[in-house]
Design an enzyme around this catalytic site. Structure first.
Site, PDB file in Angstrom:
ATOM      1  N   HIS A 158       1.718  -9.665   9.702  1.00 40.53           N
ATOM      2  CA  HIS A 158       1.770  -8.587   8.426  1.00 40.53           C
ATOM      3  C   HIS A 158       2.984  -8.234   8.307  1.00 40.53           C
ATOM      4  CE1 HIS A 158      -1.306  -7.938   5.137  1.00 40.53           C
ATOM      5  NE2 HIS A 158      -0.672  -6.596   5.267  1.00 40.53           N
ATOM      6  N   TRP A 188       7.273  -8.307   6.271  1.00 41.23           N
ATOM      7  CA  TRP A 188       8.171  -8.732   5.177  1.00 41.23           C
ATOM      8  C   TRP A 188       9.049  -9.971   5.418  1.00 41.23           C
ATOM      9  CZ3 TRP A 188       8.104  -6.633   0.467  1.00 41.23           C
ATOM     10  CH2 TRP A 188       7.534  -5.324   0.355  1.00 41.23           C
ATOM     11  N   LEU A 218       0.822  -1.229   0.025  1.00 42.81           N
ATOM     12  CA  LEU A 218       0.079   0.183  -0.001  1.00 42.81           C
ATOM     13  C   LEU A 218       0.943   1.225  -0.036  1.00 42.81           C
ATOM     14  CD1 LEU A 218      -3.113   0.633   0.471  1.00 42.81           C
ATOM     15  CD2 LEU A 218      -2.264   1.260   2.884  1.00 42.81           C
ATOM     16  N   ARG A 219       1.606   1.189   0.889  1.00 40.45           N
ATOM     17  CA  ARG A 219       2.733   2.523   0.782  1.00 40.45           C
ATOM     18  C   ARG A 219       4.084   2.270   0.093  1.00 40.45           C
ATOM     19  NH1 ARG A 219       0.798   5.873   5.009  1.00 40.45           N
ATOM     20  NH2 ARG A 219      -0.524   4.642   6.188  1.00 40.45           N
ATOM     21  N   THR A 240      -6.950 -10.657   8.018  1.00 40.59           N
ATOM     22  CA  THR A 240      -7.039 -11.026   6.621  1.00 40.59           C
ATOM     23  C   THR A 240      -7.239 -12.552   6.376  1.00 40.59           C
ATOM     24  OG1 THR A 240      -5.431  -9.124   6.183  1.00 40.59           O
ATOM     25  CG2 THR A 240      -5.438 -10.823   4.542  1.00 40.59           C
ATOM     26  N   LEU A 241      -6.984 -13.234   7.439  1.00 44.21           N
ATOM     27  CA  LEU A 241      -6.803 -14.643   7.269  1.00 44.21           C
ATOM     28  C   LEU A 241      -8.045 -15.089   6.788  1.00 44.21           C
ATOM     29  CD1 LEU A 241      -5.487 -17.240   7.677  1.00 44.21           C
ATOM     30  CD2 LEU A 241      -6.224 -17.263  10.194  1.00 44.21           C
ATOM     31  N   ARG A 242      -9.459 -14.721   7.326  1.00 45.38           N
ATOM     32  CA  ARG A 242     -10.623 -15.474   7.164  1.00 45.38           C
ATOM     33  C   ARG A 242     -10.796 -15.279   5.437  1.00 45.38           C
ATOM     34  NH1 ARG A 242     -15.678 -13.723   6.065  1.00 45.38           N
ATOM     35  NH2 ARG A 242     -15.165 -11.296   6.210  1.00 45.38           N
ATOM     36  N   SER A 263      -0.115  -8.295   0.482  1.00 40.45           N
ATOM     37  CA  SER A 263      -1.132  -7.319   1.200  1.00 40.45           C
ATOM     38  C   SER A 263      -1.918  -6.544  -0.057  1.00 40.45           C
ATOM     39  CB  SER A 263      -0.250  -6.155   2.033  1.00 40.45           C
ATOM     40  OG  SER A 263      -1.276  -5.244   2.682  1.00 40.45           O
ATOM     41  N   ASN A 323     -11.197 -10.466  -1.066  1.00 38.64           N
ATOM     42  CA  ASN A 323     -12.537 -10.392  -1.184  1.00 38.64           C
ATOM     43  C   ASN A 323     -12.961  -8.831  -1.073  1.00 38.64           C
ATOM     44  OD1 ASN A 323     -15.750 -11.978   0.079  1.00 38.64           O
ATOM     45  ND2 ASN A 323     -15.171 -10.901  -1.868  1.00 38.64           N
ATOM     46  N   GLU A 341      -2.924  -9.394  10.051  1.00 38.97           N
ATOM     47  CA  GLU A 341      -2.800 -10.749   9.605  1.00 38.97           C
ATOM     48  C   GLU A 341      -3.973 -11.309  10.158  1.00 38.97           C
ATOM     49  OE1 GLU A 341      -0.043 -12.974   7.117  1.00 38.97           O
ATOM     50  OE2 GLU A 341      -0.810 -10.959   7.498  1.00 38.97           O
TER      51      GLU A 341
END
Length: 340
Positions: free
Chosen positions: A306, A308, A86-87, A277-279, A170, A198, A274
């Site tokens: 989440h 590197w 994102l950044r 996001t897992l679901r 990400s 999603n 993290e």
């Protein structure tokens, strides 16, 4: 009470709130996580050790009206496209800043391509310049990655416009899968690491919009319009699973569970993001299998945040698999089937 217990309690309480207040509450938590994880200062130098044949190219983009910086390491006619988060910065790609990716893929028989820039872009073609931060041109990253850059690299560096891999993390995890869904000849291989798979579902458009606004003041409505716009589903990997299955795209999907290991990332934002996001990653796996997908690797270990180090570990782990798919090298010893 731990942070995760507070988050779970907040999520439970949010179900009883009016939608606007619930979104604001969860959005505040998500933005906090994104700021903590991706909000570091610009890095003056990149990680690549001296002596690697890394080039810094300026590739013209007619669609964006400018040259785009591309970090490139030649290694063969087929390439691994490493997409940023994102950044994303304008000096170096995050894969080079934070990992030894160039060194890890040196002499692998694969070229490595790292486009630079694209903060909050989702590597997609936007409708218009961002209306909230004075952007004076329209992001057209999909056009650049699938037309302009491949043609330039073929003409100038001998890289094939077909038979490549897209790897994203990400923000760009879903982007890699979408590129493969719509451009199967160019990307027979796609990997998503801790991706948002999603984005058109439920609160995700609003949460993504909040995060984009925090990361550079970008406006999600300028990207794909309101959440009712078809562009959100067009760019939703979950919705496009049938394309990936029909294409027989080789996919590699990873997500941790928010528990740090000895690799690090033991901070609240990295752990929270993290876990959040897992679901959708698990649902993606199950939907892919239900739709007949049989060409995927799904790694959901009992750790990983989440950050590197975990994404780089996956990049190393998938190298033999990418070589097998793109170059016909000896396949990895372990079979790669959809995880249970």
């Amino acid at each position: 009470m731990t942070f995760f217990e507070q988050v779970r309690r907040l999520r439970s309480a949010a179900t009883t709130l009016p939608r606007r207040l619930a979104i604001a509450a969860m959005g505040a938590v998500l933005v906090y996580g994104l700021v903590g994880t991706f909000g570091g200062p610009a890095t003056a130098g990149a990680f690549s050790r001296p002596g690697l044949p890394v080039e810094y190219l300026q590739v013209p983009s007619a669609s964006m009206g400018r040259d785009i910086k591309v970090q490139f390491q030649g290694g063969g006619p087929h390439a691994v496209y490493l997409l940023d988060g994102l950044r994303a910065q304008d000096d170096y790609n995050g894969w080079d800043i934070n990992t030894p990716a160039f060194e890890e893929y040196y002499q692998s028989g694969l070229s490595v391509i790292m486009p630079v820039g694209g903060q909050s872009s989702f590597y997609t073609d936007w409708y218009q310049p961002s209306q909230s931060n004075g952007q004076n041109y329209t992001y057209k990253w999909e056009t650049f990655l699938t037309r302009e850059m491949p043609a330039w690299l073929q003409a100038n560096k001998g890289v094939s416009p077909t038979g490549n891999a897209a790897v994203g993390l990400s923000m760009s995890g879903g982007s890699a899968l979408i590129l493969a869904a719509y451009y199967p000849q160019q990307f027979p291989y796609a990997a998503s690491l801790s991706g948002f798979l999603n984005p058109s579902e439920g609160w995700w458009p609003t949460l993504i919009g909040l995060a984009m606004n925090d990361s550079g003041g970008y406006n999600a409505n300028s990207m794909w319009g309101p959440s009712s716009d078809p562009a959100w589903k067009r760019n939703d990997p979950m919705v496009q699973i049938p394309r990936l299955v029909a294409n027989n795209t080789r996919i590699w999907v990873y997500c941790g569970n928010g528990t740090p290991s000895d690799l690090g990332g033991d901070n609240i934002p990295a752990k929270f993001l993290e876990g959040l996001t897992l679901r959708t990653n698990q649902t993606f796996r199950d939907t892919y299998a239900a739709d007949g997908g049989r060409n995927g690797v799904f790694n959901f270990p009992p750790n990983g945040t989440h950050s590197w180090p975990y994404w780089n570990e996956q990049l190393v782990a998938m190298k033999a698999d990418i070589q097998h798919v793109l170059n016909g090298a000896t396949p990895p010893a372990a079979p790669a089937a959809p995880a249970a």
